[in-house]
Motif scaffolding. Structure first.
Motif, PDB file in Angstrom:
ATOM      1  N   UNK A  67       0.843  -1.204   0.000  1.00 43.53           N
ATOM      2  CA  UNK A  67       0.000   0.000   0.000  1.00 43.53           C
ATOM      3  C   UNK A  67       0.875   1.249   0.000  1.00 43.53           C
ATOM      4  N   UNK A  68       1.786   1.335   0.963  1.00 37.69           N
ATOM      5  CA  UNK A  68       2.634   2.532   1.060  1.00 37.69           C
ATOM      6  C   UNK A  68       3.621   2.612  -0.098  1.00 37.69           C
ATOM      7  N   UNK A  69       4.110   1.458  -0.570  1.00 38.18           N
ATOM      8  CA  UNK A  69       5.004   1.448  -1.732  1.00 38.18           C
ATOM      9  C   UNK A  69       4.290   1.931  -2.984  1.00 38.18           C
ATOM     10  N   UNK A  70       3.046   1.492  -3.166  1.00 40.85           N
ATOM     11  CA  UNK A  70       2.260   1.953  -4.309  1.00 40.85           C
ATOM     12  C   UNK A  70       2.013   3.444  -4.256  1.00 40.85           C
ATOM     13  N   UNK A  71       1.678   3.924  -3.077  1.00 38.30           N
ATOM     14  CA  UNK A  71       1.440   5.366  -2.916  1.00 38.30           C
ATOM     15  C   UNK A  71       2.715   6.163  -3.188  1.00 38.30           C
ATOM     16  N   UNK A  72       3.845   5.687  -2.671  1.00 37.09           N
ATOM     17  CA  UNK A  72       5.127   6.369  -2.927  1.00 37.09           C
ATOM     18  C   UNK A  72       5.478   6.324  -4.413  1.00 37.09           C
ATOM     19  N   UNK A  73       5.216   5.187  -5.049  1.00 43.86           N
ATOM     20  CA  UNK A  73       5.479   5.071  -6.486  1.00 43.86           C
ATOM     21  C   UNK A  73       4.650   6.049  -7.296  1.00 43.86           C
ATOM     22  N   UNK A  74       3.395   6.232  -6.894  1.00 43.84           N
ATOM     23  CA  UNK A  74       2.540   7.211  -7.582  1.00 43.84           C
ATOM     24  C   UNK A  74       3.095   8.621  -7.441  1.00 43.84           C
ATOM     25  N   UNK A  75       3.569   8.926  -6.251  1.00 46.43           N
ATOM     26  CA  UNK A  75       4.113  10.264  -5.993  1.00 46.43           C
ATOM     27  C   UNK A  75       5.355  10.521  -6.847  1.00 46.43           C
ATOM     28  N   UNK A  76       6.267   9.563  -6.873  1.00 46.28           N
ATOM     29  CA  UNK A  76       7.524   9.746  -7.618  1.00 46.28           C
ATOM     30  C   UNK A  76       7.264   9.782  -9.121  1.00 46.28           C
ATOM     31  N   UNK A  77       6.485   8.851  -9.633  1.00 45.50           N
ATOM     32  CA  UNK A  77       6.254   8.827 -11.081  1.00 45.50           C
ATOM     33  C   UNK A  77       5.420  10.014 -11.542  1.00 45.50           C
TER      34      UNK A  77
END
Length: 189
Positions: free
Chosen positions: A102-112
């Motif tokens: 969950x947190x990895x997906x959210x962080x990935x969305x932020x970076x990309x």
């Protein structure tokens, strides 16, 4: 002679599962808000070429699949629990297991998202960013709530915690799906 400190085991199972202090969650909320604000500022200064934008779009969708997929699994188990088809322990174990995706997906969305040239003056984009902030802060709240629910693994859960869980799940689903919809609408223009 060198002395090495060895951590002593907790005195009880309760000590081993101490809830995260509120000040830590509040600090994470402030840091998350600052990270989102910083990403918004950086997005206006990053000029990605077509190849980088295409790669960022792919990884953005992949991060969405990972994050939203994990959220859906947690919320599905929660719905089954509320219907009496799963135990509270099932939802708590699922939520604990899926925190990293969950947190990895959210962080990935932020970076990309930095490389997707968001229109920072668009009301839709600003709404999407508000939803992202809401699901981030709600995720911290859900973590806190999950720790409160731990003590009821084998007992009746107070109505107050049931209501709070329902509100957190509603905010989560509304935020994730709302951000998805806005992302789709923005990609069409």
């Amino acid at each position: 002679m060198q002395m090495t400190a060895v951590a002593s085991p907790p005195d009880s199972a309760e000590d081993a599962q101490r809830p995260t202090p509120l000040w830590v969650l509040a600090a994470l909320g402030v840091l998350s808000s600052a990270a989102l604000t910083g990403a918004c500022w950086m997005a206006g200064h990053v000029h990605a070429d077509a190849t980088l934008q295409t790669a960022a779009r792919f990884f953005h969708v992949a991060a969405l699949v990972v994050g939203l997929g994990a959220v859906l699994a947690v919320d599905w188990f929660a719905a089954l629990w509320l219907l009496g088809r799963r135990r509270l322990a099932d939802i708590l174990n699922t939520a604990n297991t899926l925190q990293i995706p969950i947190w990895g997906g959210l962080a990935g969305l932020l970076v990309t998202g930095l490389f997707l040239s968001p229109d920072m003056e668009s009301p839709l984009t600003l709404t999407k960013l508000g939803l992202v902030l809401a699901i981030t802060l709600n995720g911290l709240y859900a973590h806190w709530l999950g720790q409160r629910l731990e003590r009821y693994r084998d007992a009746d859960v107070p109505v107050r915690l049931l209501v709070q869980s329902g509100v957190a799940a509603t905010i989560s689903q509304t935020g994730w799906w709302g951000a998805c919809l806005i992302g789709f609408l923005n990609s069409q223009s």
